[in-house]
Design an enzyme around this catalytic site. Sequence first.
Site, PDB file in Angstrom:
ATOM      1  N   ASP A 104      41.724  37.679  31.138  1.00  0.00           N
ATOM      2  CA  ASP A 104      41.090  36.871  32.183  1.00  0.00           C
ATOM      3  C   ASP A 104      41.507  35.422  31.955  1.00  0.00           C
ATOM      4  OD1 ASP A 104      39.438  35.731  34.040  1.00  0.00           O
ATOM      5  OD2 ASP A 104      37.562  36.447  33.203  1.00  0.00           O
ATOM      6  N   PHE A 153      34.559  40.667  38.830  1.00  0.00           N
ATOM      7  CA  PHE A 153      34.178  41.394  37.624  1.00  0.00           C
ATOM      8  C   PHE A 153      34.401  42.884  37.859  1.00  0.00           C
ATOM      9  CE2 PHE A 153      31.291  43.331  34.577  1.00  0.00           C
ATOM     10  CZ  PHE A 153      31.649  42.638  33.432  1.00  0.00           C
ATOM     11  N   VAL A 154      35.158  43.497  36.982  1.00  0.00           N
ATOM     12  CA  VAL A 154      35.489  44.916  37.149  1.00  0.00           C
ATOM     13  C   VAL A 154      34.951  45.740  35.975  1.00  0.00           C
ATOM     14  CG1 VAL A 154      37.521  44.513  38.584  1.00  0.00           C
ATOM     15  CG2 VAL A 154      37.781  44.619  36.095  1.00  0.00           C
TER      16      VAL A 154
END
Length: 199
Positions: free
Chosen positions: A121, A170-171
Amino acid sequence: MTTDGAGDGMAPPMVVSGGPHPDIERVLVSSAQIQRRLRELAAEIDRDYAGRQPLLVGVLKGAFIVMADLARYVTVPLEFDFMAVSSYGSATKTSGVVRILKDLDLDIAGRDVLVVEDIVDSGLTLNYLLRNLRARGPASLEVMTLLSKPDQTRVEIPMRYHGFAVPNVFVVGYGLDYAERYRSLPYVGTLKPAVYDPS
Ligand code: 5GP
């Protein structure tokens, strides 16, 4: 997986017949897409490491699923080790604070090290980790990440093997959790807003 586990006293499965988990809003990367890409990356790893015995370093907990699946497509001999670092806790924002919770068991001096990550990220976690590992004198140090996000503040990370770019959301799934749940989903997706705010 199509069993429902009803009535046998077992916890319900993560995948029920007929569609994704009920908490999932959208599947971003399907199981078939992941497996296809991992086979391609494994073929690259086989070519790049021919005649060598790389050490795969998985970053816990998220990378355990991708590491296990990837490793079974790779044919060059592999060794494995794991590190655990703190990053998210159960919140959905990175803290920027990286702490080693579990260090490697093996000495990596002179080894061909391939770090396996679930997602990059901001890149802060991996940046810290790579600096730390480089200082131990590996023969080579490369990165394989299943996912990456287009974070503008991102530290530039050399990702030799890369699965998929996902949007800045957000996964969960395929190793990635929300409050320790959803890691065993065979795909990557987003959660319904109600999951974060059940009120
Ligand atoms: P970074 O330091 O690159 O910002 O964050 C890396 C770590 O944060 C990943 O290894 C992962 O544990 C966590 N992370 C980043 N994005 C997500 C996400 O969308 N979902 C989940 N579950 N974890 C994430």
